[in-house]
Each structure stands twice: as C-alpha cells, then as structure tokens.
Design a protein around this motif. Structure first.
Motif, mmCIF file in Angstrom:
data_model
loop_
_atom_site.group_PDB
_atom_site.id
_atom_site.type_symbol
_atom_site.label_atom_id
_atom_site.label_comp_id
_atom_site.label_asym_id
_atom_site.label_seq_id
_atom_site.Cartn_x
_atom_site.Cartn_y
_atom_site.Cartn_z
ATOM 1 N N ASP A 160 0.834 -1.212 0.000
ATOM 2 C CA ASP A 160 0.000 0.000 0.000
ATOM 3 C C ASP A 160 0.864 1.254 0.000
ATOM 4 O O ASP A 160 0.566 2.224 -0.699
ATOM 5 N N VAL A 161 1.943 1.242 0.776
ATOM 6 C CA VAL A 161 2.844 2.399 0.817
ATOM 7 C C VAL A 161 3.506 2.591 -0.537
ATOM 8 O O VAL A 161 3.595 3.717 -1.048
ATOM 9 N N ALA A 162 3.950 1.515 -1.167
ATOM 10 C CA ALA A 162 4.572 1.613 -2.497
ATOM 11 C C ALA A 162 3.598 2.185 -3.511
ATOM 12 O O ALA A 162 3.970 3.024 -4.346
ATOM 13 N N ARG A 163 2.344 1.763 -3.449
ATOM 14 C CA ARG A 163 1.329 2.324 -4.361
ATOM 15 C C ARG A 163 1.145 3.811 -4.110
ATOM 16 O O ARG A 163 1.006 4.597 -5.049
ATOM 17 N N ALA A 164 1.109 4.222 -2.850
ATOM 18 C CA ALA A 164 0.956 5.643 -2.517
ATOM 19 C C ALA A 164 2.120 6.453 -3.066
ATOM 20 O O ALA A 164 1.922 7.563 -3.578
ATOM 21 N N LEU A 165 3.325 5.909 -2.989
ATOM 22 C CA LEU A 165 4.490 6.617 -3.527
ATOM 23 C C LEU A 165 4.378 6.783 -5.031
ATOM 24 O O LEU A 165 4.748 7.829 -5.575
ATOM 25 N N SER A 166 3.845 5.768 -5.722
ATOM 26 C CA SER A 166 3.735 5.844 -7.181
ATOM 27 C C SER A 166 2.753 6.929 -7.620
ATOM 28 O O SER A 166 2.820 7.400 -8.751
ATOM 29 N N GLU A 167 1.863 7.327 -6.733
ATOM 30 C CA GLU A 167 0.863 8.350 -7.050
ATOM 31 C C GLU A 167 1.232 9.734 -6.516
ATOM 32 O O GLU A 167 0.488 10.692 -6.719
ATOM 33 N N THR A 168 2.370 9.840 -5.842
ATOM 34 C CA THR A 168 2.768 11.090 -5.204
ATOM 35 C C THR A 168 3.573 11.963 -6.155
ATOM 36 O O THR A 168 4.495 11.490 -6.819
ATOM 37 N N VAL A 169 3.225 13.250 -6.205
ATOM 38 C CA VAL A 169 3.978 14.250 -6.965
ATOM 39 C C VAL A 169 4.231 15.420 -6.023
ATOM 40 O O VAL A 169 3.308 15.900 -5.362
ATOM 41 N N VAL A 170 5.488 15.862 -5.944
ATOM 42 C CA VAL A 170 5.856 16.968 -5.057
ATOM 43 C C VAL A 170 6.530 18.071 -5.864
ATOM 44 O O VAL A 170 7.018 17.844 -6.968
ATOM 45 N N ASP A 171 6.550 19.267 -5.300
ATOM 46 C CA ASP A 171 7.153 20.418 -5.961
ATOM 47 C C ASP A 171 8.569 20.666 -5.462
ATOM 48 O O ASP A 171 8.851 20.540 -4.265
ATOM 49 N N ALA A 172 9.466 21.019 -6.386
ATOM 50 C CA ALA A 172 10.833 21.407 -6.047
ATOM 51 C C ALA A 172 10.795 22.822 -5.460
ATOM 52 O O ALA A 172 9.853 23.565 -5.743
ATOM 53 N N PRO A 173 11.744 23.197 -4.653
ATOM 54 C CA PRO A 173 12.931 22.468 -4.236
ATOM 55 C C PRO A 173 12.629 21.522 -3.075
ATOM 56 O O PRO A 173 11.666 21.713 -2.334
ATOM 57 N N LEU A 174 13.492 20.532 -2.921
ATOM 58 C CA LEU A 174 13.364 19.546 -1.848
ATOM 59 C C LEU A 174 14.715 19.360 -1.173
ATOM 60 O O LEU A 174 15.751 19.314 -1.841
ATOM 61 N N ALA A 175 14.683 19.223 0.139
ATOM 62 C CA ALA A 175 15.901 18.986 0.913
ATOM 63 C C ALA A 175 15.808 17.623 1.585
ATOM 64 O O ALA A 175 14.708 17.112 1.839
ATOM 65 N N ILE A 176 16.952 17.049 1.900
ATOM 66 C CA ILE A 176 16.978 15.783 2.621
ATOM 67 C C ILE A 176 16.207 15.945 3.927
ATOM 68 O O ILE A 176 16.404 16.911 4.659
ATOM 69 N N GLY A 177 15.309 15.016 4.183
ATOM 70 C CA GLY A 177 14.523 15.048 5.410
ATOM 71 C C GLY A 177 13.166 15.702 5.270
ATOM 72 O O GLY A 177 12.331 15.586 6.170
ATOM 73 N N ASP A 178 12.919 16.394 4.146
ATOM 74 C CA ASP A 178 11.593 16.985 3.932
ATOM 75 C C ASP A 178 10.545 15.878 3.919
ATOM 76 O O ASP A 178 10.732 14.839 3.287
ATOM 77 N N VAL A 179 9.441 16.103 4.611
ATOM 78 C CA VAL A 179 8.344 15.133 4.619
ATOM 79 C C VAL A 179 7.497 15.368 3.385
ATOM 80 O O VAL A 179 6.983 16.462 3.169
ATOM 81 N N VAL A 180 7.353 14.331 2.550
ATOM 82 C CA VAL A 180 6.539 14.460 1.336
ATOM 83 C C VAL A 180 5.180 13.788 1.495
ATOM 84 O O VAL A 180 4.244 14.142 0.790
ATOM 85 N N VAL A 181 5.077 12.817 2.403
ATOM 86 C CA VAL A 181 3.792 12.212 2.755
ATOM 87 C C VAL A 181 3.822 11.958 4.256
ATOM 88 O O VAL A 181 4.638 11.165 4.735
ATOM 89 N N ALA A 182 2.957 12.649 4.985
ATOM 90 C CA ALA A 182 2.874 12.445 6.427
ATOM 91 C C ALA A 182 1.929 11.273 6.714
ATOM 92 O O ALA A 182 0.930 11.091 6.025
#
Length: 134
Positions: free
Chosen positions: A82-104
């Motif tokens: 389920d988590v892998a499927r959620a990642l496949s549907e996730t789109v985030v905006d740049a810029p991104l830094a290490i440690g930024d939460v993209v899905v809480a």
C-alpha cells in the motif's frame, strides 16, 4: 508446547540464520545470531514485523524528475505494498531537501515518507546524459 521459527536476519550484511523458540506465542530463546541485533530482529519479526520502504516520487519543476524517499520509522510489513502504491501516485514540488516530509502518516501507518536526495528547482535543461551520450 514450544514452536521454532527459522529466520534470516536482515539487520546487517552477515545474514545470520536464526532460530526463534516460542512458547505460548512469546519468543523465549533466539540462537544463531552473531550480535545483539539478530536477537532483537528475531523478537520483533515474530511479534510485529516492520520494514523500511524506499522508492521514488515524481518532482514537479525540479532539476530532476524524481527524488528518492524512505519511510521513517519502519511500517508494518503488511502495509508495504500500500505504501509503495501511494508513492507511485505522489507528486511533489521542487525544491526539496533531505529530510523533507513528502507524505505524512503514509497509509495511516504513523510513518512519514522523507526525501533522501535533494532536488533544486529546474533552471535550464535537465542533465540526463553525460558528454559521452549520443
């Protein structure tokens, strides 16, 4: 009545072959481990198996089209797909830094998905190829 479960430890590269002895559903003895991590792994794997999920998510407006991510902390083993499927549907905006939460709290697991590779905003052409590409 005792039951024995055979496991392969995944906490380090050695991959010890573990035997966990259960009595009434509780681990009473672990053998085969060469370090304390093996014993802790066997006890946790029997009681509440968890995994770190790694993958990529799409990045909009970034110097790279995707970034690598992982779950923090580990998620229940039965939620990995389920988590892998959620990642496949996730789109985030740049810029991104290490440690930024993209899905809480991904899939209600209590774990967050965090960035493991920074991505700057796109400023020109994307360098998908080295000079040796044709």
């Amino acid at each position: 009545m005792a039951e024995t479960i055979e496991l392969t430890c995944i906490r380090c590269p050695i991959g010890c072959q573990l035997s966990a002895v259960l009595e009434d559903g509780t681990v009473v003895r672990v053998s085969g481990n060469t370090c304390s991590r093996g014993e802790a792994y066997a006890r946790a794997e029997v009681a509440d198996p968890r995994r770190t999920v790694t993958g990529t998510v799409a990045v909009r407006g970034g110097a790279w089209p995707v970034t690598s991510v992982k779950t923090v902390p580990d998620v229940p083993k039965d939620a990995v797909l389920d988590v892998a499927r959620a990642l496949s549907e996730t789109v985030v905006d740049a810029p991104l830094a290490i440690g930024d939460v993209v899905v809480a709290n991904v899939c209600g697991t209590g774990a967050d998905v965090v960035v493991t590779k920074p991505v700057d905003v796109q400023t020109g052409t994307v360098p998908f190829c080295t000079s040796t590409c044709k």
